[in-house]
Motif scaffolding. Structure first.
Motif, PDB file in Angstrom:
ATOM      1  N   ALA A  74     -11.301  14.289 169.415  1.00  0.00           N
ATOM      2  CA  ALA A  74     -10.420  15.248 168.429  1.00  0.00           C
ATOM      3  C   ALA A  74     -10.425  14.107 167.239  1.00  0.00           C
ATOM      4  N   VAL A  75     -10.661  15.077 166.402  1.00  0.00           N
ATOM      5  CA  VAL A  75     -10.462  14.652 164.840  1.00  0.00           C
ATOM      6  C   VAL A  75      -9.078  13.537 165.255  1.00  0.00           C
ATOM      7  N   ASP A  76      -7.719  14.072 165.691  1.00  0.00           N
ATOM      8  CA  ASP A  76      -6.455  13.280 165.704  1.00  0.00           C
ATOM      9  C   ASP A  76      -6.552  12.677 166.455  1.00  0.00           C
ATOM     10  N   GLU A  77      -7.502  12.348 167.731  1.00  0.00           N
ATOM     11  CA  GLU A  77      -7.377  10.701 168.148  1.00  0.00           C
ATOM     12  C   GLU A  77      -7.960   9.718 167.408  1.00  0.00           C
ATOM     13  N   LEU A  78      -8.500  10.069 166.082  1.00  0.00           N
ATOM     14  CA  LEU A  78      -8.729   7.977 165.821  1.00  0.00           C
ATOM     15  C   LEU A  78      -8.215   8.070 164.222  1.00  0.00           C
ATOM     16  N   ARG A 165     -16.188  20.341 164.395  1.00  0.00           N
ATOM     17  CA  ARG A 165     -16.063  21.642 164.166  1.00  0.00           C
ATOM     18  C   ARG A 165     -14.916  21.965 165.307  1.00  0.00           C
ATOM     19  N   ASP A 166     -14.222  23.132 164.919  1.00  0.00           N
ATOM     20  CA  ASP A 166     -12.954  23.530 166.317  1.00  0.00           C
ATOM     21  C   ASP A 166     -12.323  21.323 166.715  1.00  0.00           C
ATOM     22  N   GLY A 167     -11.931  21.487 165.262  1.00  0.00           N
ATOM     23  CA  GLY A 167     -10.936  19.799 165.788  1.00  0.00           C
ATOM     24  C   GLY A 167     -11.419  18.816 165.935  1.00  0.00           C
ATOM     25  N   HIS A 168     -13.464  19.372 166.912  1.00  0.00           N
ATOM     26  CA  HIS A 168     -13.496  18.036 167.306  1.00  0.00           C
ATOM     27  C   HIS A 168     -14.804  16.875 166.569  1.00  0.00           C
ATOM     28  N   ILE A 169     -15.144  16.084 166.828  1.00  0.00           N
ATOM     29  CA  ILE A 169     -16.461  15.652 166.388  1.00  0.00           C
ATOM     30  C   ILE A 169     -17.445  15.788 167.257  1.00  0.00           C
TER      31      ILE A 169
END
Length: 176
Positions: A74-78, A165-169
């Motif tokens: 997810a984008v907010d994981e890193l 896309r959809d908040g994921h890399i």
């Protein structure tokens, strides 16, 4: 017959000394003429040129490989300055996903192009580092790969194509 003529004595003739030392039967020798050698070299060269041309044509005619899309995180994981290890496009291909200090996303093969050691991300200087021979690579998105900056590596690390896309890399391919 007259008595002052002496009879001829026939002595066996000996072959020359060189032929006794080198007993080659010339009539049985299968030597190659210069013309035959030139024909052989010309034909051999033509075969090598043809083989190289065939290899080049086969390499150019290969279709581009389609890669399966793989969700990485997810984008907010890193947070900026962090990295994530993953394998793409197969389980035998280690890769590294980097969120640079500026917040940009980049992913590269983790295999150093010098001697195949694993590169690691150094957030302190925002670079990829190969500990085996002190190789340093720039990790900037938008280039064909992570360009070598220091050390013995001369080729860039292959870049992994990313989409958000959809908040994921997602990894979607390998740049060539």
């Amino acid at each position: 017959m007259s008595e002052n003529v002496k009879p001829r004595i026939h002595l066996p003739t000996l072959p020359p000394k060189w032929s006794r030392d080198f007993p080659i039967r010339w009539d049985e020798d299968h030597y190659v003429t210069r013309r035959e050698l030139a024909k052989f070299l010309t034909l051999g060269s033509a075969i090598l040129v043809g083989a190289n041309a065939t290899i080049a044509l086969v390499g150019r005619s290969r279709t581009t490989q389609a890669y399966a899309e793989q969700r990485l995180c997810a984008v907010d994981e890193l947070s900026p300055g962090q990295s994530l290890l993953f394998r793409y496009p197969t389980d035998a291909d280690p890769c590294i996903l980097v969120r640079t200090q500026s917040g940009a996303w980049a992913a590269f093969s983790q295999v150093c192009t010098h001697l195949s050691c694993a590169v690691v991300y150094r957030p302190s200087d925002d670079r990829l580092f190969c500990p085996c021979h002190q190789g340093v690579f720039a990790c900037q998105e938008g280039t064909a790969g992570a360009e070598p900056l220091e050390g013995p590596p001369e080729r860039p690390l292959p870049r992994i194509l990313l989409t958000i896309r959809d908040g994921h890399i997602h990894a979607t391919g390998v740049a060539t």
